[in-house]
Design a protein around this motif. Structure first.
Motif, PDB file in Angstrom:
ATOM      1  N   GLY A  84      11.373   7.399   8.690  1.00  0.00           N
ATOM      2  CA  GLY A  84      12.749   7.758   8.339  1.00  0.00           C
ATOM      3  C   GLY A  84      13.021   9.229   8.549  1.00  0.00           C
ATOM      4  N   VAL A  85      12.052  10.088   8.214  1.00  0.00           N
ATOM      5  CA  VAL A  85      12.200  11.527   8.441  1.00  0.00           C
ATOM      6  C   VAL A  85      12.309  11.809   9.935  1.00  0.00           C
ATOM      7  N   LEU A  86      11.457  11.181  10.725  1.00  0.00           N
ATOM      8  CA  LEU A  86      11.502  11.404  12.177  1.00  0.00           C
ATOM      9  C   LEU A  86      12.821  10.954  12.781  1.00  0.00           C
ATOM     10  N   VAL A  87      13.331   9.821  12.328  1.00  0.00           N
ATOM     11  CA  VAL A  87      14.622   9.349  12.838  1.00  0.00           C
ATOM     12  C   VAL A  87      15.719  10.353  12.501  1.00  0.00           C
ATOM     13  N   ILE A 130      22.249  12.461  -3.535  1.00  0.00           N
ATOM     14  CA  ILE A 130      22.587  11.156  -4.115  1.00  0.00           C
ATOM     15  C   ILE A 130      21.888  10.041  -3.342  1.00  0.00           C
ATOM     16  N   GLY A 131      21.814  10.182  -2.021  1.00  0.00           N
ATOM     17  CA  GLY A 131      21.114   9.192  -1.207  1.00  0.00           C
ATOM     18  C   GLY A 131      19.632   9.113  -1.540  1.00  0.00           C
ATOM     19  N   VAL A 132      19.001  10.257  -1.781  1.00  0.00           N
ATOM     20  CA  VAL A 132      17.585  10.268  -2.176  1.00  0.00           C
ATOM     21  C   VAL A 132      17.410   9.543  -3.505  1.00  0.00           C
ATOM     22  N   PHE A 133      18.263   9.836  -4.471  1.00  0.00           N
ATOM     23  CA  PHE A 133      18.175   9.186  -5.779  1.00  0.00           C
ATOM     24  C   PHE A 133      18.380   7.676  -5.662  1.00  0.00           C
ATOM     25  N   CYS A 134      19.386   7.266  -4.906  1.00  0.00           N
ATOM     26  CA  CYS A 134      19.685   5.842  -4.771  1.00  0.00           C
ATOM     27  C   CYS A 134      18.585   5.105  -4.016  1.00  0.00           C
ATOM     28  N   SER A 135      18.005   5.744  -3.006  1.00  0.00           N
ATOM     29  CA  SER A 135      16.895   5.129  -2.276  1.00  0.00           C
ATOM     30  C   SER A 135      15.677   4.987  -3.164  1.00  0.00           C
ATOM     31  N   ALA A 136      15.414   5.990  -3.980  1.00  0.00           N
ATOM     32  CA  ALA A 136      14.291   5.907  -4.918  1.00  0.00           C
ATOM     33  C   ALA A 136      14.519   4.793  -5.931  1.00  0.00           C
ATOM     34  N   ALA A 137      15.772   4.593  -6.341  1.00  0.00           N
ATOM     35  CA  ALA A 137      16.084   3.496  -7.259  1.00  0.00           C
ATOM     36  C   ALA A 137      15.836   2.147  -6.602  1.00  0.00           C
ATOM     37  N   PHE A 147      11.864   3.807   3.996  1.00  0.00           N
ATOM     38  CA  PHE A 147      12.411   4.337   5.251  1.00  0.00           C
ATOM     39  C   PHE A 147      13.688   5.133   4.974  1.00  0.00           C
ATOM     40  N   VAL A 148      14.593   4.545   4.218  1.00  0.00           N
ATOM     41  CA  VAL A 148      15.871   5.208   3.945  1.00  0.00           C
ATOM     42  C   VAL A 148      15.660   6.433   3.044  1.00  0.00           C
ATOM     43  N   LEU A 149      14.678   6.365   2.160  1.00  0.00           N
ATOM     44  CA  LEU A 149      14.352   7.528   1.327  1.00  0.00           C
ATOM     45  C   LEU A 149      13.919   8.698   2.209  1.00  0.00           C
ATOM     46  N   GLY A 197       0.795  -1.211   0.000  1.00  0.00           N
ATOM     47  CA  GLY A 197       0.000   0.000   0.000  1.00  0.00           C
ATOM     48  C   GLY A 197       0.830   1.264   0.000  1.00  0.00           C
ATOM     49  N   PHE A 198       0.258   2.281  -0.593  1.00  0.00           N
ATOM     50  CA  PHE A 198       0.885   3.593  -0.638  1.00  0.00           C
ATOM     51  C   PHE A 198       1.022   4.159   0.772  1.00  0.00           C
ATOM     52  N   VAL A 199       0.007   3.935   1.584  1.00  0.00           N
ATOM     53  CA  VAL A 199       0.019   4.471   2.950  1.00  0.00           C
ATOM     54  C   VAL A 199       1.158   3.859   3.755  1.00  0.00           C
ATOM     55  N   GLU A 200       1.394   2.552   3.595  1.00  0.00           N
ATOM     56  CA  GLU A 200       2.481   1.906   4.321  1.00  0.00           C
ATOM     57  C   GLU A 200       3.830   2.474   3.905  1.00  0.00           C
ATOM     58  N   CYS A 201       4.007   2.711   2.612  1.00  0.00           N
ATOM     59  CA  CYS A 201       5.278   3.273   2.124  1.00  0.00           C
ATOM     60  C   CYS A 201       5.495   4.693   2.646  1.00  0.00           C
ATOM     61  N   VAL A 202       4.437   5.498   2.627  1.00  0.00           N
ATOM     62  CA  VAL A 202       4.550   6.861   3.145  1.00  0.00           C
ATOM     63  C   VAL A 202       4.842   6.830   4.647  1.00  0.00           C
TER      64      VAL A 202
END
Length: 160
Positions: free
Chosen positions: A16-19, A121-128, A90-92, A5-10
């Protein structure tokens, strides 16, 4: 297979943002520009595995025997993909928070200016990684549905 689900991914991305925001000293920790590259490699491997399995499923070369891919391998690849989607989300979120913090404090902290390329670069790699895992998950599905297909696909049982 249960749909991701989209909600689970968000939700994973927000954790990840909170951490990243609650981690003391994260702003002053130097980040190498290549820190996210292993995520890119994992995403590419999962996308390649997905393409391989898609061809095998399309050609009906799934089964037990020589030259066939065992069904348990496909199921395990699907489980790996599901876990990778959530870990990648999470990493994204983590990298996005780190990159956003570096962008906002670029003029105030020298380390933030140095961390900005690593964050992007981390955002791009996480999205990949997320994209490769979603592709692998999609490629692990049965071609004509199955017993647990919520869309009502035809089952491959003898009673069909």
């Amino acid at each position: 297979m249960k749909q991701i689900g989209f909600v689970e991914c968000v939700g994973c991305a927000l954790v990840g943002v909170l951490v990243a925001l609650c981690w003391p000293g994260l702003r002053t920790m130097p980040v190498a520009a290549s820190a996210g590259v292993p995520l890119l490699a994992a995403g590419l491997v999962e996308a390649g595995l997905g393409s391989y399995l898609r061809a095998r499923v399309r050609d009906n070369r799934i089964g037990v025997g020589p030259g066939l891919v065992p069904p348990v391998f496909v199921a395990r690849a699907g489980a790996l993909a599901a876990a990778s989607v959530f870990a990648g989300a999470f990493v994204l979120g983590f990298w996005a928070a780190l990159g956003m913090d570096a962008l906002l404090h670029k003029g105030q902290l020298l380390i933030a200016e140095r961390n900005l390329p690593g964050g992007l670069i981390g955002v791009f790699c996480s999205a990949a990684l997320v994209a490769g895992a979603l592709w692998l998950r999609r490629c692990c599905r049965a071609p004509h549905g199955g017993h647990d297909d919520p869309r009502g696909g035809a089952s491959s049982g003898a009673g069909s």
